[in-house]
Design a protein around this motif. Sequence first.
Motif, mmCIF file in Angstrom:
data_model
loop_
_atom_site.group_PDB
_atom_site.id
_atom_site.type_symbol
_atom_site.label_atom_id
_atom_site.label_comp_id
_atom_site.label_asym_id
_atom_site.label_seq_id
_atom_site.Cartn_x
_atom_site.Cartn_y
_atom_site.Cartn_z
ATOM 1 N N ARG A 78 0.846 -1.196 0.000
ATOM 2 C CA ARG A 78 0.000 0.000 0.000
ATOM 3 C C ARG A 78 0.880 1.245 0.000
ATOM 4 O O ARG A 78 0.641 2.203 -0.720
ATOM 5 C CB ARG A 78 -0.889 0.001 1.239
ATOM 6 N N SER A 79 1.900 1.218 0.785
ATOM 7 C CA SER A 79 2.801 2.353 0.872
ATOM 8 C C SER A 79 3.427 2.648 -0.494
ATOM 9 O O SER A 79 3.465 3.778 -0.939
ATOM 10 C CB SER A 79 3.902 2.051 1.889
ATOM 11 N N LEU A 80 3.883 1.582 -1.142
ATOM 12 C CA LEU A 80 4.508 1.747 -2.453
ATOM 13 C C LEU A 80 3.511 2.327 -3.445
ATOM 14 O O LEU A 80 3.821 3.219 -4.224
ATOM 15 C CB LEU A 80 5.005 0.390 -2.942
ATOM 16 N N LEU A 81 2.300 1.824 -3.412
ATOM 17 C CA LEU A 81 1.289 2.304 -4.342
ATOM 18 C C LEU A 81 0.998 3.774 -4.091
ATOM 19 O O LEU A 81 0.878 4.565 -5.022
ATOM 20 C CB LEU A 81 0.016 1.476 -4.166
ATOM 21 N N GLU A 82 0.918 4.129 -2.852
ATOM 22 C CA GLU A 82 0.677 5.539 -2.542
ATOM 23 C C GLU A 82 1.839 6.379 -3.074
ATOM 24 O O GLU A 82 1.660 7.487 -3.528
ATOM 25 C CB GLU A 82 0.551 5.699 -1.029
ATOM 26 N N ALA A 83 3.019 5.823 -2.983
ATOM 27 C CA ALA A 83 4.206 6.527 -3.477
ATOM 28 C C ALA A 83 4.092 6.747 -4.982
ATOM 29 O O ALA A 83 4.634 7.704 -5.527
ATOM 30 C CB ALA A 83 5.447 5.701 -3.164
ATOM 31 N N GLU A 84 3.364 5.855 -5.651
ATOM 32 C CA GLU A 84 3.185 5.977 -7.102
ATOM 33 C C GLU A 84 2.152 7.050 -7.419
ATOM 34 O O GLU A 84 1.988 7.468 -8.553
ATOM 35 C CB GLU A 84 2.732 4.636 -7.668
ATOM 36 N N GLY A 85 1.429 7.457 -6.409
ATOM 37 C CA GLY A 85 0.410 8.488 -6.628
ATOM 38 C C GLY A 85 -0.984 7.890 -6.615
ATOM 39 O O GLY A 85 -1.965 8.560 -6.902
ATOM 40 N N ILE A 86 -1.055 6.626 -6.267
ATOM 41 C CA ILE A 86 -2.359 5.959 -6.246
ATOM 42 C C ILE A 86 -3.044 6.190 -4.895
ATOM 43 O O ILE A 86 -2.412 6.155 -3.855
ATOM 44 C CB ILE A 86 -2.145 4.458 -6.492
ATOM 45 N N GLU A 87 -4.327 6.403 -4.967
ATOM 46 C CA GLU A 87 -5.060 6.655 -3.724
ATOM 47 C C GLU A 87 -5.957 5.472 -3.397
ATOM 48 O O GLU A 87 -6.419 4.759 -4.276
ATOM 49 C CB GLU A 87 -5.886 7.930 -3.892
ATOM 50 N N PHE A 88 -6.221 5.305 -2.135
ATOM 51 C CA PHE A 88 -7.060 4.186 -1.698
ATOM 52 C C PHE A 88 -8.436 4.686 -1.270
ATOM 53 O O PHE A 88 -8.627 5.843 -0.943
ATOM 54 C CB PHE A 88 -6.380 3.464 -0.544
ATOM 55 N N GLY A 89 -9.360 3.756 -1.292
ATOM 56 C CA GLY A 89 -10.741 4.116 -0.959
ATOM 57 C C GLY A 89 -11.009 3.950 0.528
ATOM 58 O O GLY A 89 -10.104 3.954 1.349
ATOM 59 N N ASP A 90 -12.277 3.764 0.831
ATOM 60 C CA ASP A 90 -12.655 3.649 2.234
ATOM 61 C C ASP A 90 -12.354 2.260 2.783
ATOM 62 O O ASP A 90 -12.382 2.040 3.972
ATOM 63 C CB ASP A 90 -14.153 3.946 2.375
ATOM 64 N N ARG A 91 -12.117 1.344 1.868
ATOM 65 C CA ARG A 91 -11.846 -0.018 2.344
ATOM 66 C C ARG A 91 -10.543 -0.568 1.769
ATOM 67 O O ARG A 91 -10.456 -1.688 1.358
ATOM 68 C CB ARG A 91 -13.011 -0.935 1.971
ATOM 69 N N ASP A 92 -9.545 0.300 1.692
ATOM 70 C CA ASP A 92 -8.234 -0.127 1.196
ATOM 71 C C ASP A 92 -8.301 -0.585 -0.252
ATOM 72 O O ASP A 92 -7.471 -1.339 -0.703
ATOM 73 C CB ASP A 92 -7.697 -1.284 2.051
ATOM 74 N N ASN A 93 -9.308 -0.093 -0.971
ATOM 75 C CA ASN A 93 -9.404 -0.508 -2.374
ATOM 76 C C ASN A 93 -9.036 0.656 -3.286
ATOM 77 O O ASN A 93 -9.196 1.816 -2.931
ATOM 78 C CB ASN A 93 -10.825 -0.980 -2.671
ATOM 79 N N ILE A 94 -8.567 0.308 -4.466
ATOM 80 C CA ILE A 94 -8.127 1.326 -5.420
ATOM 81 C C ILE A 94 -9.189 1.534 -6.492
ATOM 82 O O ILE A 94 -9.920 0.623 -6.843
ATOM 83 C CB ILE A 94 -6.821 0.876 -6.094
ATOM 84 N N ASN A 95 -9.252 2.731 -7.028
ATOM 85 C CA ASN A 95 -10.217 3.039 -8.071
ATOM 86 C C ASN A 95 -9.710 2.509 -9.405
ATOM 87 O O ASN A 95 -9.080 3.210 -10.181
ATOM 88 C CB ASN A 95 -10.397 4.553 -8.125
ATOM 89 N N LEU A 96 -10.015 1.279 -9.692
ATOM 90 C CA LEU A 96 -9.536 0.668 -10.929
ATOM 91 C C LEU A 96 -9.982 1.479 -12.137
ATOM 92 O O LEU A 96 -9.343 1.472 -13.177
ATOM 93 C CB LEU A 96 -10.078 -0.754 -11.015
ATOM 94 N N ARG A 97 -11.108 2.143 -12.004
ATOM 95 C CA ARG A 97 -11.623 2.974 -13.109
ATOM 96 C C ARG A 97 -10.571 3.949 -13.582
ATOM 97 O O ARG A 97 -10.625 4.479 -14.672
ATOM 98 C CB ARG A 97 -12.847 3.755 -12.640
ATOM 99 N N GLN A 98 -9.644 4.225 -12.742
ATOM 100 C CA GLN A 98 -8.662 5.253 -13.072
ATOM 101 C C GLN A 98 -7.233 4.732 -12.982
ATOM 102 O O GLN A 98 -6.375 5.127 -13.754
ATOM 103 C CB GLN A 98 -8.837 6.417 -12.101
ATOM 104 N N TYR A 99 -7.007 3.842 -12.071
ATOM 105 C CA TYR A 99 -5.641 3.362 -11.866
ATOM 106 C C TYR A 99 -5.362 2.018 -12.529
ATOM 107 O O TYR A 99 -4.243 1.567 -12.563
ATOM 108 C CB TYR A 99 -5.353 3.268 -10.372
ATOM 109 N N LEU A 100 -6.393 1.409 -13.071
ATOM 110 C CA LEU A 100 -6.162 0.126 -13.734
ATOM 111 C C LEU A 100 -5.329 0.324 -14.997
ATOM 112 O O LEU A 100 -5.684 1.108 -15.863
ATOM 113 C CB LEU A 100 -7.503 -0.522 -14.089
ATOM 114 N N TRP A 101 -4.271 -0.408 -15.090
ATOM 115 C CA TRP A 101 -3.358 -0.268 -16.230
ATOM 116 C C TRP A 101 -4.041 -0.740 -17.515
ATOM 117 O O TRP A 101 -4.544 -1.837 -17.591
ATOM 118 C CB TRP A 101 -2.097 -1.079 -15.973
#
Length: 115
Positions: A78-101
């Motif tokens: 999670r820390s690494l992902l945040e370092a990439e600029g990715i944000e997490f949701g209310d349940r430690d989930n990522i917005n794939l709509r935007q961050y999905l490669w």
Amino acid sequence: MSVYEQIYAIVCQIPPGKVATYGQVATLANLPGRARLVGYALYRVDSMADDIPWHRVVNAKGEISHSPQRRGTDYLQRSLLEAEGIEFGDRDNINLRQYLWQPLASGDFGEAGGT
DNA sequence: GAAATGACTTTCA
DNA sequence: CTGAAAGCCATTT
């Protein structure tokens, strides 16, 4: 040690600031349906290779998965992902709509607004 | 060689 | 959306 190389290749192709799901990586790696192999591979890799952005690989829910063995590593991911600029949701989930490669979207073109 | 394991995905309700 | 169950098959011992 064969399918792993495929997985490594795909994971290494994941650009920063984005993430890919095991299933997607598996498909891109020419291994449709072998999502588990991707995770299984990364599990073996992290112990012998550190050039692989395994932290950019998450499950279909956009969450961070982990084995009871790695414990705590989920926090690191999670820390690494945040370092990439990715944000997490209310349940430690990522917005794939935007961050999905999306390998097809070579950049920031046809981003047909999802919402 | 056979059995056991596994960072998941998808479908049905 | 969430929850539960079945499928998937290479790696490991």
